[in-house]
Scaffold this motif. Structure first.
Motif, mmCIF file in Angstrom:
data_model
loop_
_atom_site.group_PDB
_atom_site.id
_atom_site.type_symbol
_atom_site.label_atom_id
_atom_site.label_comp_id
_atom_site.label_asym_id
_atom_site.label_seq_id
_atom_site.Cartn_x
_atom_site.Cartn_y
_atom_site.Cartn_z
ATOM 1 N N ASN A 126 0.853 -1.186 0.000
ATOM 2 C CA ASN A 126 0.000 0.000 0.000
ATOM 3 C C ASN A 126 0.891 1.239 0.000
ATOM 4 N N GLN A 127 0.680 2.117 -0.963
ATOM 5 C CA GLN A 127 1.560 3.268 -1.151
ATOM 6 C C GLN A 127 1.588 4.180 0.069
ATOM 7 N N GLU A 128 0.426 4.451 0.647
ATOM 8 C CA GLU A 128 0.367 5.342 1.812
ATOM 9 C C GLU A 128 1.104 4.728 2.998
ATOM 10 N N SER A 129 0.880 3.454 3.234
ATOM 11 C CA SER A 129 1.553 2.776 4.343
ATOM 12 C C SER A 129 3.066 2.776 4.151
ATOM 13 N N MET A 130 3.505 2.490 2.944
ATOM 14 C CA MET A 130 4.935 2.402 2.669
ATOM 15 C C MET A 130 5.608 3.764 2.814
ATOM 16 N N THR A 131 4.888 4.821 2.492
ATOM 17 C CA THR A 131 5.415 6.173 2.658
ATOM 18 C C THR A 131 5.491 6.552 4.136
ATOM 19 N N ASN A 132 4.416 6.242 4.869
ATOM 20 C CA ASN A 132 4.369 6.590 6.293
ATOM 21 C C ASN A 132 5.381 5.802 7.123
ATOM 22 N N ALA A 133 5.797 4.647 6.617
ATOM 23 C CA ALA A 133 6.711 3.789 7.377
ATOM 24 C C ALA A 133 8.031 4.480 7.694
ATOM 25 N N PHE A 134 8.419 5.481 6.902
ATOM 26 C CA PHE A 134 9.673 6.200 7.158
ATOM 27 C C PHE A 134 9.678 6.854 8.541
ATOM 28 N N HIS A 135 8.497 7.195 9.040
ATOM 29 C CA HIS A 135 8.403 7.899 10.321
ATOM 30 C C HIS A 135 8.347 6.942 11.512
ATOM 31 N N MET A 136 8.404 5.647 11.253
ATOM 32 C CA MET A 136 8.221 4.662 12.321
ATOM 33 C C MET A 136 9.492 3.918 12.688
ATOM 34 N N VAL A 137 10.605 4.289 12.085
ATOM 35 C CA VAL A 137 11.869 3.579 12.287
ATOM 36 C C VAL A 137 12.772 4.357 13.233
ATOM 37 N N ALA A 138 13.468 3.645 14.091
ATOM 38 C CA ALA A 138 14.406 4.277 15.011
ATOM 39 C C ALA A 138 15.575 4.913 14.256
ATOM 40 N N HIS A 139 16.232 5.852 14.876
ATOM 41 C CA HIS A 139 17.445 6.431 14.300
ATOM 42 C C HIS A 139 18.494 5.330 14.130
ATOM 43 N N GLY A 140 19.062 5.252 12.931
ATOM 44 C CA GLY A 140 20.019 4.194 12.619
ATOM 45 C C GLY A 140 19.358 2.869 12.285
ATOM 46 N N GLY A 141 18.038 2.876 12.148
ATOM 47 C CA GLY A 141 17.292 1.647 11.900
ATOM 48 C C GLY A 141 17.183 1.283 10.432
ATOM 49 N N THR A 142 16.433 0.214 10.188
ATOM 50 C CA THR A 142 16.295 -0.336 8.837
ATOM 51 C C THR A 142 14.827 -0.463 8.466
ATOM 52 N N LEU A 143 14.501 -0.011 7.268
ATOM 53 C CA LEU A 143 13.161 -0.147 6.707
ATOM 54 C C LEU A 143 13.236 -1.076 5.502
ATOM 55 N N VAL A 144 12.420 -2.135 5.527
ATOM 56 C CA VAL A 144 12.426 -3.116 4.446
ATOM 57 C C VAL A 144 11.044 -3.170 3.812
#
Length: 226
Positions: A126-144
């Motif tokens: 889902n495009q909206e979810s995938m875009t919003n996911a950037f705000h849910m990761v810790a500093h130095g974290g990984t988004l897959v």
């Protein structure tokens, strides 16, 4: 996966791409592939027992990610819009926490002491979810991104750099991933029976298929029997 035709009456596959599943039932063998996709995503993210992992999307692929991340000993958070799916995550995937979409940022902050998850895997497609996911990761974290869309995803570079994120894509699975899932099933560490929520005979498929696509059907994984 590079060609259409998976639902043809006959299909030719190189013998090098076939795998033996002796000792597994037909149900178990049919579920290796979706679970292997989850295994591949977890390997790409290099999940360890020290990580807090958020999995967004509690569909078949997201659930596969969850059970594999749990095997690695991670603290696991499941996020979805569907309350019933989140309950299934608790029962089957043994996730530590669930979050219903709506107040996810405040809930994530509370669960992680303001740090946010070290690894986030989005399986929504889902495009909206995938875009919003950037705000849910810790500093130095990984988004897959495990789910995919036929379109573009944009993000603010300042947010990406501020968090020093690692962004990854995960696609399909390798032979090693398949073997790992088969071993987990064979060893009894992965019970796939609850994952199968609906069944029908092959001759009933056309009648049942549209109903299965509706959210009210509460399908996790449907099995067609010959």
């Amino acid at each position: 996966v590079h060609l259409d035709g998976g639902m043809r009456e006959r299909i030719s596959v190189p013998i090098s791409h076939l795998m033996r599943t002796e000792g597994l039932s037909l149900d178990q063998a049919a579920l290796i592939e979706p679970l292997a996709i989850g295994t591949h995503g977890v390997k790409r993210a290099n999940v360890t027992s020290k990580d807090t992992v958020l999995v967004i999307g509690a569909g078949p692929i997201g659930l596969g990610i969850m059970v594999c991340a749990k095997v690695m000993g991670a603290t696991l958070i499941a996020m979805d819009t569907n309350v019933d799916r989140l309950a299934f995550c608790k029962d089957w995937a043994k996730v530590d926490h669930t979050i219903q979409v709506g107040e996810e940022l405040s809930d994530l902050s509370a669960l992680t002491g303001g740090e946010f998850p070290s690894i986030v895997l989005d399986a929504t497609g889902n495009q909206e979810s995938m875009t919003n996911a950037f705000h849910m990761v810790a500093h130095g974290g990984t988004l897959v991104y495990v789910g995919l869309i036929q379109g573009e995803i944009s993000f603010r570079d300042s947010e990406f750099h501020k968090r020093e994120l690692t962004l990854m894509g995960s696609r399909n699975a390798t032979k090693d991933d398949f073997n790992e899932v088969m071993k987990q099933i064979s060893d009894g560490g992965l019970d796939v029976e609850p994952y199968i929520t609906h069944r029908c005979r092959f001759e009933e498929l056309i009648r049942e298929f549209q109903g299965w696509m509706h959210p009210s059907a509460k399908v996790i994984k449907a099995m067609v029997e010959l």
